[in-house]
Design an enzyme around this catalytic site. Structure first.
Site, short mmCIF file in Angstrom:
data_model
loop_
_atom_site.label_atom_id
_atom_site.label_comp_id
_atom_site.label_asym_id
_atom_site.label_seq_id
_atom_site.Cartn_x
_atom_site.Cartn_y
_atom_site.Cartn_z
N CYS A 11 0.82 -1.21 0.00
CA CYS A 11 0.00 0.00 0.00
C CYS A 11 0.85 1.26 0.00
O CYS A 11 0.34 2.37 -0.19
CB CYS A 11 -0.92 0.00 1.20
SG CYS A 11 -1.49 -1.65 1.64
N HIS B 221 -8.88 3.81 -1.92
CA HIS B 221 -7.51 3.31 -1.74
C HIS B 221 -7.15 2.30 -2.82
O HIS B 221 -7.07 1.10 -2.57
CB HIS B 221 -7.40 2.69 -0.33
CG HIS B 221 -6.05 2.19 0.04
ND1 HIS B 221 -4.87 2.69 -0.48
CD2 HIS B 221 -5.67 1.20 0.90
CE1 HIS B 221 -3.85 2.03 0.04
NE2 HIS B 221 -4.30 1.12 0.88
#
Ligand SMILES: [Zn+2]
Ligand SMILES: [Zn+2]
Lengths: 386, 148, 386, 148
Positions: free
Chosen positions: C84, C333
């Protein structure tokens, strides 16, 4: 421009390593690198890790497995990737890390654990290195792409299946002398020619091995490198080129545009030409790839790659010795490790530390050539003693 | 995760019109409204003039084979014993040849070669790219020899 | 040290983007970035691409899809990855690319296509960002790790579920004002508190969205940046830290060692402290992560992250506005895109170009904080106007 | 690719002795022969003294729960309707709590919490980590309350 030196090299044994996981393989390479450099790991400021496949690693951020296992945290580390050229991306990022002034001692690690997955699974994952949307659906596999390159090269230049096999015979000859190689055994031209067809015209012995393994190098700024050892090898030229995703879009199917671009950048940066290279490792994932590399790197004119290997000019004693570590063909190809392992081999050659029978005499300038996929990425790196 | 079939892959994108064409028996390239460039595989964004507007046009006629291979070791998604789900093209085509043809206007199309014995394949031969719906109802691209 | 400026920013709409593939999303971001910079792509010398998952991309070297589709080859490009935090790794590599002297105009692109896969598949892939060997086998999911961090924080500091929910309420409030956000709708504390439990104590509204999207920035050397525009924003501080692979090995479960390390490096390099930051984007993959970030970045003392958000101190007008773009929570995201999108947002704020209601007045110093996995990697970047 | 079970994962490495221990009902840490450091999860290489020699020793006694969660949305490999192959631990344990206990010597063990109702879980409670072989013949680690 800033000079960056190689002050340590480490290499695991390549092969079907049932005895070791990804992280354990990386540890093996890092331990040997740290021993070679004679620097404690605590002095190293930053790390770049190359691992080609999340999927084969069963992990997102697979670099964290390496960092954790060698005890590197909380220091900086990230992963660089470009499929089979991932290792060279990490070397490049390591160079940038130092040349930018962010650090002056950077570890570069490449690793891959491939043999846990089944052959069809590996074939599937590697096949996706090409155009998975528009070409992969036609049953295209990784060998399939290079088979098409081979067929085009044969049609245009008259390259023969025997010349392809000559690459395999040469690389197995040298691989047999390399204690880290996956398959340490010589093969005959007859054996290569009679092996079963994987993707016509490529036969089993035209294809590199699927292997587990890891490699590591320690890079240092000029000042630190000179302090650490009398004989640093300098990473003097960097080149990185890219090519179209689809094979169909290559103007010339017998050449990799990415290699031509990368080689041009690297030669310019190092201030040398192909004639100055004493020893090279090139990306022989398939035998045809080595022949195309000869031509794209300027080791011979277009179309003369087949005769070059046939006449022994890429053996030790010939015009330009290539893949005297066994190449991907016999040493093995743990994809993420390969680019870093290439750097290890060139440094070994330039230090004069290669095993008997495969040391190139008076090697002062070395070149590595590392291809991702079927030419979507290529890195060319030039290493010098002076 | 399993390999998904071709039509599904392009259905989620701006080139979904290609999948629709395939199902209607039409092999389509895309033409940039901004600069007129024609693309195959089709694109929906132009890296030359940065336009995002494209129209469809069929690829017709015969091309020349510029390279080919016979895949003898298929990937998992074509290996019948290793997956129950046969995507896009079924393995009946493997180890039939895969070829790349170049059309007169320079567009190149990859597809399965149909109707030519392996030993008769050669670079330069004439082949016609056509969509084909297989018996599992999925579409693929086939390069056809005359009379096939 | 060399100065590197941001001269262009681009951002796709985040969301369930059934209309666009990975490469098409990247194109959208690159086009808007090139338009913003008013520089032809042909002037750009090099590129770094962030994509977190090979597996979700159905591709090895997924960066080749981006390079090919924007027509970048044969120029240099490679992929940087840290789950991430991949986007920030690409920003860092882009900075190094320029500061090392290899190039003076470098494109950084982050992209991810996540919503094609099923929720259990995405949960599976993201869960592997943690310790897949020793912790993942206990049904541990990505939310599970942060749930354990939340439980420990609650036990040690008395942090409440209402304080967690307050993060969600704040971020949705600002996300509603962001045209690129995935979920543009405000939520109430009651709604957040009554949503179903994903991994106790984390509820649905404690978790960020799974989104498709892309972002891009164009970086330039000091000389080129000043030539290109009167108002470049400078990337003045870089920090990268790492943490143990296993959550079990964290000395303090209520803090991410990687963030503390990265923040220290970035503040030192930029010559500022947390009190100098005017606006921040932090990695709120889960609400607890934002509270821990406040403390690790020094925005408040240990244990006071919960009260900080509860009292509105991280809203505009408060002590330090955080995630006024909606955060990962409401903006979305798309993992590979996130770090680059954070840079886009901070540059927008520092230029004074944010949409009405979410522009922080007089923002001269901005900070981005981007976490890979559950703290295996963290990047902190500091951006300044002067 | 499918998630593989725990025992298989460690069988291919230098810590395969851990899987052997599990099957015999023994939860094992590894001790570095070079510097004496004890590791759990077990390691077979020491980042302190760089030794690659380790011996096994059992983890015994009771620890304290330092954090926990109840996974209500399981990952694919625990979702019974989404895969026919149940790896390592079967879904019967989900949504049972997963906890992390700290032993007296500081080692920490993650496992499924057994015998405690969700509302009675609390940080600081005593739990004993034990290997357990499930009815599918695969081993896992369970954190047991007294009397469980
Ligand atoms: Zn156009
Ligand atoms: Zn030790």
């Amino acid at each position: 421009m800033a000079r960056v030196g190689v002050v340590g090299i480490g290499h695991s044994r390549f092969g079907i390593r049932e005895d070791a996981s990804l992280r354990e393989l990386a540890f093996e390479a890092v331990r040997s690198c740290i021993n070679d450099a004679d620097v404690p790991l605590s002095d190293v400021q930053s790390m770049v890790v190359a691992i080609a496949s999340d999927e084969l690693s069963y992990a997102l951020q697979p670099s964290a497995q390496v960092g954790d296992y060698i005890g590197f945290h909380p220091k900086p580390s990230f992963r660089a990737e470009a499929a089979c050229a991932s290792g060279s991306m990490a070397v490049r990022a390591g160079w940038m890390n130092i040349a930018s002034g962010l650090a002056d001692l950077v570890l570069v690690v490449g690793a891959e654990k491939m043999t846990e997955a089944s052959t069809p699974d590996v074939t599937e994952v590697l096949g996706r290195a090409g155009d998975f949307l528009w070409e992969h659906p036609f049953g295209m596999t990784f060998p399939g792409y290079y088979a098409m390159i081979a067929r085009a090269h044969m049609a245009k230049y008259g390259t023969t299946e025997e010349q392809l096999a000559a690459v395999a015979v040469k690389n197995h000859k040298y691989g047999a002398l390399n204690p880290n190689a996956h398959m340490r055994k010589e093969i005959t031209l007859e054996k290569a020619m009679s092996s079963f067809v994987v993707a016509d015209p490529l036969k089993l012995f035209d294809c590199c091995l699927v292997s587990d393994g890891a490699a590591a190098i320690l890079l240092a700024s000029e000042a630190v490198a000179k302090k650490l050892r009398p004989d640093p090898v300098w990473l003097s030229g960097l080149g990185l080129g890219t090519g179209s995703l689809a094979l169909a879009h290559r103007e010339d199917l017998t050449s990799l545009e990415a290699t031509v671009e990368a080689a041009g950048q690297a030669y310019r940066m190092a201030g040398i030409g192909p004639e100055d290279v004493d020893v090279a490792v090139v990306h022989d994932c398939f035998t045809i790839a080595e022949i195309v590399a000869y031509e794209d790197l300027g080791f011979c004119p277009r179309g003369e790659g087949g005769p070059l290997v046939e006449h022994g000019e890429t053996c030790i004693g010939g015009r330009i010795p290539v893949n005297v570590d066994g190449g991907l063909k016999s040493k093995g190809h743990p994809v993420g490790a390969t680019g870093v392992a290439m750097a290890v081999e060139i440094v070994k050659q330039l230090r004069g530390q290669a095993e008997e029978g495969r040391q190139v005499p008076q090697a002062d300038v070395g070149l590595s050539h590392n291809v991702g996929g079927n030419g979507q990425h290529t890195a060319v790196h030039i290493f010098t003693r002076a | 995760m399993q390999f998904r079939d071709f039509s599904l892959l392009v259905r989620d994108t701006k080139v979904r019109g290609f999948a629709e064409g395939l199902e209607r028996g039409e092999l389509r390239a895309s033409r940039c409204v901004g600069c007129g460039a024609v693309h195959f595989p089709p694109r929906s964004d132009c890296p030359t003039c940065w336009s995002g507007e494209f129209t469809w046009e069929p690829i017709t006629g015969t091309g020349r084979l510029i390279t080919y291979t016979l895949i003898k070791v298929p990937p998992r998604h074509f290996a019948p014993d290793l997956t129950q789900r046969a995507p896009f093209s079924t393995y009946v085509y493997a180890p039939t040849a895969v070829g790349l043809v170049e059309m007169e206007d320079g567009l190149r199309v990859m597809g399965w070669v149909c109707g030519v014995a392996a030993q008769n394949l050669h670079v330069g031969m004439a082949l016609t790219p056509k969509p084909e719906v297989l018996d599992d109802g999925r579409a693929t691209i086939v390069l056809k020899s005359e009379g096939c």
